[in-house]
Enzyme design. Sequence first.
Site, PDB file in Angstrom:
ATOM      1  N   HIS A  17       0.837  -1.183   0.000  1.00  0.00           N
ATOM      2  CA  HIS A  17       0.000   0.000   0.000  1.00  0.00           C
ATOM      3  C   HIS A  17       0.886   1.252   0.000  1.00  0.00           C
ATOM      4  O   HIS A  17       2.097   1.175   0.216  1.00  0.00           O
ATOM      5  CB  HIS A  17      -0.922  -0.003   1.212  1.00  0.00           C
ATOM      6  CG  HIS A  17      -1.987  -1.053   1.135  1.00  0.00           C
ATOM      7  ND1 HIS A  17      -2.981  -1.199   2.074  1.00  0.00           N
ATOM      8  CD2 HIS A  17      -2.227  -2.016   0.194  1.00  0.00           C
ATOM      9  CE1 HIS A  17      -3.782  -2.195   1.731  1.00  0.00           C
ATOM     10  NE2 HIS A  17      -3.334  -2.716   0.602  1.00  0.00           N
ATOM     11  N   GLU A  62       1.295   3.782   2.021  1.00  0.00           N
ATOM     12  CA  GLU A  62       2.029   4.120   3.240  1.00  0.00           C
ATOM     13  C   GLU A  62       3.313   3.307   3.348  1.00  0.00           C
ATOM     14  O   GLU A  62       4.382   3.836   3.705  1.00  0.00           O
ATOM     15  CB  GLU A  62       1.157   3.853   4.475  1.00  0.00           C
ATOM     16  CG  GLU A  62      -0.164   4.599   4.461  1.00  0.00           C
ATOM     17  CD  GLU A  62      -1.314   3.789   3.879  1.00  0.00           C
ATOM     18  OE1 GLU A  62      -2.397   3.787   4.480  1.00  0.00           O
ATOM     19  OE2 GLU A  62      -1.106   3.143   2.825  1.00  0.00           O
ATOM     20  N   CYS A 116      -5.241   0.979   6.259  1.00  0.00           N
ATOM     21  CA  CYS A 116      -5.929  -0.270   6.590  1.00  0.00           C
ATOM     22  C   CYS A 116      -5.442  -0.802   7.936  1.00  0.00           C
ATOM     23  O   CYS A 116      -4.325  -0.512   8.372  1.00  0.00           O
ATOM     24  CB  CYS A 116      -5.715  -1.311   5.490  1.00  0.00           C
ATOM     25  SG  CYS A 116      -4.038  -1.983   5.430  1.00  0.00           S
ATOM     26  N   CYS A 128      -1.511  -1.609   7.591  1.00  0.00           N
ATOM     27  CA  CYS A 128      -0.659  -0.418   7.498  1.00  0.00           C
ATOM     28  C   CYS A 128      -0.557   0.285   8.849  1.00  0.00           C
ATOM     29  O   CYS A 128       0.454   0.937   9.143  1.00  0.00           O
ATOM     30  CB  CYS A 128      -1.207   0.544   6.446  1.00  0.00           C
ATOM     31  SG  CYS A 128      -1.025  -0.051   4.756  1.00  0.00           S
ATOM     32  N   ALA A 147     -21.613   3.736 -29.571  1.00  0.00           N
ATOM     33  CA  ALA A 147     -21.466   4.641 -30.710  1.00  0.00           C
ATOM     34  C   ALA A 147     -22.679   4.414 -31.603  1.00  0.00           C
ATOM     35  O   ALA A 147     -22.981   3.273 -31.971  1.00  0.00           O
ATOM     36  CB  ALA A 147     -20.170   4.344 -31.461  1.00  0.00           C
ATOM     37  N   ARG A 202     -11.783   2.275 -20.488  1.00  0.00           N
ATOM     38  CA  ARG A 202     -11.247   0.932 -20.264  1.00  0.00           C
ATOM     39  C   ARG A 202     -10.113   0.940 -19.240  1.00  0.00           C
ATOM     40  O   ARG A 202      -9.931  -0.038 -18.509  1.00  0.00           O
ATOM     41  CB  ARG A 202     -10.745   0.345 -21.583  1.00  0.00           C
ATOM     42  CG  ARG A 202     -11.844  -0.064 -22.550  1.00  0.00           C
ATOM     43  CD  ARG A 202     -11.257  -0.694 -23.800  1.00  0.00           C
ATOM     44  NE  ARG A 202     -12.286  -1.145 -24.737  1.00  0.00           N
ATOM     45  CZ  ARG A 202     -12.035  -1.805 -25.853  1.00  0.00           C
ATOM     46  NH1 ARG A 202     -10.771  -2.086 -26.187  1.00  0.00           N
ATOM     47  NH2 ARG A 202     -13.011  -2.187 -26.649  1.00  0.00           N
ATOM     48  N   LEU A 214     -10.744  -6.077 -26.644  1.00  0.00           N
ATOM     49  CA  LEU A 214     -11.235  -5.703 -25.315  1.00  0.00           C
ATOM     50  C   LEU A 214     -10.087  -5.448 -24.332  1.00  0.00           C
ATOM     51  O   LEU A 214     -10.131  -5.877 -23.175  1.00  0.00           O
ATOM     52  CB  LEU A 214     -12.187  -6.778 -24.759  1.00  0.00           C
ATOM     53  CG  LEU A 214     -13.410  -7.105 -25.620  1.00  0.00           C
ATOM     54  CD1 LEU A 214     -14.284  -8.125 -24.918  1.00  0.00           C
ATOM     55  CD2 LEU A 214     -14.209  -5.864 -25.959  1.00  0.00           C
ATOM     56  N   ARG A 251      -5.500   0.209 -24.936  1.00  0.00           N
ATOM     57  CA  ARG A 251      -4.368   0.467 -25.835  1.00  0.00           C
ATOM     58  C   ARG A 251      -3.716   1.824 -25.595  1.00  0.00           C
ATOM     59  O   ARG A 251      -2.962   2.308 -26.437  1.00  0.00           O
ATOM     60  CB  ARG A 251      -4.831   0.313 -27.284  1.00  0.00           C
ATOM     61  CG  ARG A 251      -5.266  -1.116 -27.587  1.00  0.00           C
ATOM     62  CD  ARG A 251      -5.576  -1.353 -29.040  1.00  0.00           C
ATOM     63  NE  ARG A 251      -6.862  -0.851 -29.458  1.00  0.00           N
ATOM     64  CZ  ARG A 251      -8.017  -1.489 -29.272  1.00  0.00           C
ATOM     65  NH1 ARG A 251      -8.044  -2.642 -28.611  1.00  0.00           N
ATOM     66  NH2 ARG A 251      -9.149  -0.975 -29.721  1.00  0.00           N
ATOM     67  N   SER A 265     -27.955 -14.470 -25.392  1.00  0.00           N
ATOM     68  CA  SER A 265     -29.368 -14.621 -25.059  1.00  0.00           C
ATOM     69  C   SER A 265     -29.892 -15.963 -25.562  1.00  0.00           C
ATOM     70  O   SER A 265     -29.437 -16.492 -26.570  1.00  0.00           O
ATOM     71  CB  SER A 265     -30.183 -13.489 -25.688  1.00  0.00           C
ATOM     72  OG  SER A 265     -30.057 -13.516 -27.096  1.00  0.00           O
TER      73      SER A 265
END
Length: 341
Positions: free
Chosen positions: A54, A56, A80, A89, A159, A189, A209, A212, A228
């Site tokens: 983490h 810290e 935490c 932490c 779109a 993304r 997917l 980039r 479906s």
Amino acid sequence: MHQQNLDKKYMGLALIEAKKGLGFTNPNPMVGAVIVKNNQILATGYHKVFGEDHAEIDAIQKLKSAQLRDATIYVTLEPCCHHAKTPPCTDTIIKSGIKEVVVASLDEDPRVKDKSVKILKKAGIKVRTGILKKEANELNYIYFFNKKNKRPYIILKAALTLDGKIATHTGHSKWISNEKCRTIVQQLRSQVRAIVVGRHTWEKDQPRLNCRLPGFEKKQIKKIILSSNVEGINLNLCREAAGVSVSSPSAFLSYCQTHQIDSVLVEGGGQVYTWFLENNLVDKMYLFYKPSFLGTDGIPVFTKTGIDTIPQLNEFKVVQTQIIENNILVELAPSLLPNPK
């Protein structure tokens, strides 16, 4: 410089550190830390990757014991205090000799909330909270949403043409949106844990997917493929697992919870968009309009039929609109007003 201004300065630097973890800490939050002593910055740190140190710890490990003694650490989220992939932490802070902890946001994780600050104070460490809280909360809006609602933050992007079509009757859709709009999609993304597409979209377009954007090539994004059938919607997780199915929104959300998916980007097609919209599983929409028309044989973004009256429509709140090189971006959120049926 006045202490209040110093606090904002150092916490602002901690927020800059936190942003370096964008896209790689999910489902953990982005967190940054700055260690200060005698108004000098001694070290900075941030949470780099889910499962690693983490912020810290990243900052503390850069200093020697003498440097840490009586220092102040600025951290963008409450430290935490539980054992998970990393030790608490709070234990490391107490052992370090740091005398003061300045926190921006308090954590919503029940393992931490209302506990860490008490632990630090009990150990004799001064704690102050709320410095640049608004900015810190905005940075981790996905994390806080996920913790409060116990479900992923779901973004829908599409779109489409002005008459609401996402593809021609042959299924051709590249590219309805322009390059700058597609860069915005890459930015979306970069923030999420998983991307959802329909089986037809997956098979026809073979989308990568992935993200980039420079620096995000190694970001791991889960791919969720929906299809479906007569029973409704099936869910399959490509490449990471197989044979998973759901028949209801609650099952989908349970699946996400089990697999630590804190955020989802829904990318099509029309039946998938409709399923998420009909089940009120959309928290934000990004609609990229091309100023053109496709006609009645184009594939619609929303496939539901049988709406008889205007009051039956679910109205969304317009958050923002932009013109991006002759495309129109409309950002929408669920309406705060009740549906006047």
